[in-house]
Design a protein around this motif. Sequence first.
Motif, PDB file in Angstrom:
ATOM      1  N   LYS A 169       6.497   0.812  -2.656  1.00  0.00           N
ATOM      2  CA  LYS A 169       5.811  -0.460  -2.445  1.00  0.00           C
ATOM      3  C   LYS A 169       6.829  -1.589  -2.576  1.00  0.00           C
ATOM      4  O   LYS A 169       7.718  -1.530  -3.418  1.00  0.00           O
TER       5      LYS A 169
ATOM      6  N   GLU B 118       4.116  -7.664  -0.946  1.00  0.00           N
ATOM      7  CA  GLU B 118       4.324  -7.762   0.502  1.00  0.00           C
ATOM      8  C   GLU B 118       3.070  -8.253   1.237  1.00  0.00           C
ATOM      9  O   GLU B 118       3.153  -9.105   2.127  1.00  0.00           O
ATOM     10  N   GLU B 119       1.904  -7.773   0.803  1.00  0.00           N
ATOM     11  CA  GLU B 119       0.694  -8.123   1.555  1.00  0.00           C
ATOM     12  C   GLU B 119       0.306  -9.590   1.378  1.00  0.00           C
ATOM     13  O   GLU B 119      -0.529 -10.112   2.102  1.00  0.00           O
ATOM     14  N   LYS B 120       0.960 -10.291   0.410  1.00  0.00           N
ATOM     15  CA  LYS B 120       0.611 -11.709   0.198  1.00  0.00           C
ATOM     16  C   LYS B 120       1.642 -12.647   0.824  1.00  0.00           C
ATOM     17  O   LYS B 120       1.617 -13.851   0.591  1.00  0.00           O
TER      18      LYS B 120
END
Length: 741
Positions: free
Chosen positions: A249, A307-309
């Motif tokens: 991640k 990463e997703e933010k």
Amino acid sequence: MTTSVTEGLTKVQGAVRSAVSNKKISDLARDTGDVHEKTKFTSDHGVPISNTDHWLKVVSDDRGGPSVLEDQFAREKIHRFDHERIPERVVHARGTGAFGHFRLKESAEDVTYAGVLTDTSRITPVFVRFSTVQGSRGSADTVRDVRGFATKFYTDEGIWDLVGNNIPVFFIQDAMKFPDFVHAVKPEPHNEVPQAQTAHNNFWDFEYLHTESTHMFMWAMSDRAIPRSYRMMQGFGVNTFSLINKEAKRHFVKFHWIPHLGVHSLVWDEALKLAGQDPDFHRKDLMEAIDNKAYPKWDLGIQLIPEEKQDDFEFDIFDATKVWPEELVPMRIIGELELNRNVDEFFPQTEQVAFCTSHVVPGIDFSDDPLLQGRNFSYFDTQISRLGINWEELPINRPVCPVMNHNRDGAMRHRITKGTVNYWPNRFDAVPPTKPEDGGYVSYPSKVQGYKKRALGPKFREHFSQAQLFYNSLTDYEKEHVAKAFSFELDHCDDPVVYERMVSRIADIDLALAQCVAVMVGAPTPQSAGRPNHGRKSRGLSQIDFLPKEPTIESRRIAILIGDGYDPVAFNGLCGAIKAAGALPFVIGTKRQPILPEGAKEHSKGTVPAHHFDGQRSTMFDATFIPGGSHIQILKQNNQVRYWIAESFGHLKAIGATGEAVDLVRSVLSDVTQLYFSQDNEVMESYGVVTARTDLKPESFKETIKLVKEAKDFVGKFFYEIAQHRNYKRELDGLAKVVPF
Ligand code: HDD
């Protein structure tokens, strides 16, 4: 064959591991070199030489004669000398470095598998090089400039270079602009003027034409660009990197160094004077602190964005002209850096150290930050030009873990690799790539899509919001310093196009600031703001947010002024208390021969001062103490002493005086009617001037540290004022200018 290479490698790794466990790894990170006292003088090819002063000549009994070319020792000496210089760094040429170590306090294994950031039992050796940016190698330390803060971690998995600055943002967003930026900031091409200054037309012309620079030049005009010491400034990785954990991640990360001593600056007049009075001020300061075992320390902080933010912010998180406000992305402290050893020889260590942003270790990766991607190309390339292709073999640059691969040859190759093959794959399976499960570096497999274009993402187009955020977050006195810095810089620009346009740009940030600067530099006064002020502030932008938790005067330089007839009780007591608090007393006398205290016996040896008044200036010290005694009659007549007191006052420094010295200080500062001095028994603190009429008692020096914490008694109050660094109230209330200096 395969077996022998692998065995060899395993043996070396084993040796390194055991050295690590024996905590000897720090020694591996530097070449301590030969101790010259114990070695015979030889030529570079090892032949002992008996005469190094005279070229081989044809001499007769009564006169000298011609030198002969045959003298191989003289030729070697001159050849070596002719080639002593290497190209200086195109930027960051002026610098100083020190060794130390990094200790991880809290494992970051939730976000990375990098050993240096997960193994809390490790002590990772480091070398740090601090620098200015614009000036040549011989320029002064205290100029207004960004400071480099480059850290080389000698980790078990290879070198990690964190090549940062003391300002968290940068002038440009895209690395392709770097040569233009550096050309504009460096001395102008027609006359090579000015040296180590941004105060010239070309720099400000560039800044105006690049709105993306606005945030950075606000920082560069603040006190951040005139640090008191390398030990008292923050460091920032600036670019956005990635951390990858065991589950593969990714988090984006910004790295921060936060100094234990707080973030402190010189005042501008002092910085200007020091540039001439002591051009090595910062270099000496670092060496002096380490020599005195006042080892500078910094916390390592990380800011993380999963990463997703990455798209959740109004700014682009890969834009190096933006900070990640701590209110949005909190700081997590995970480790501590300590510098504790000065270099043995400047050139092979501080000059030849070479950093590369592309040097990361497994668990740390890059991001789509366009500035970082260009840097990753530039640093390796510049090291080839400075040091040659084998620059990583130099002792200071060499990893402490084994190095093995199929790279070969090139000028000045030192490493000898045994074996009959130097390519992969080969029929012996010799030196295969390291598998990921054995620690081989894996680039994070990020998905990339888009058009091939010369462009940046849309959020890169906003350039003013954080410049305002920074300015809004400053204290009043910091804002005043920004106005003065602009006034100085733009006064040095003689092209009205440059300074008039720049004043209009400042109005995009703050109208009152622009109006103040316009008056000073002779530009039309703007009547309206270029854009409304959003009024937001953020923590961690003003230096005041970094005062140490406990007041400390550790490693501060304190001048003690004396002449014949000083009060020995106050003098000795204060010297002892200063040392007990970890600070450095420097006795400055009317001469550098023994100075006798009041009531000295006939054969008394007295005190030999460290310096006399012609050798030093008040600028070189953080505070001044003058003990009472009959010497005040002499000091009162001494203009250097009077100037010293006035200048210290103007530079906002703590001044302490006891007994008769109170009258001396009062007579110099008599025009400052707001000041109060001790009248009889009480200790008085007024605008950082601490006075006590009565004699100091030795018992009051005993519990120095406690007294400082409580700001009690003379010692406590005086040291507390020193710990505040400067008395900015003196400036805000207009007192600093009252006494001429
Ligand atoms: Fe750089 C040196 C910091 C952008 C190209 N840089 C250098 C040093 C520091 C920085 C501290 C001195 C290292 C030492 O002590 O030897 N540089 C930065 C920061 C930047 C930055 C914080 C913005 C985030 N630099 C930058 C860009 C480029 C370079 C965009 C080129 C595209 N920098 C260099 C260089 C230098 C250098 C020319 C000169 C000497 C050296 O590398 O070793 O390659």
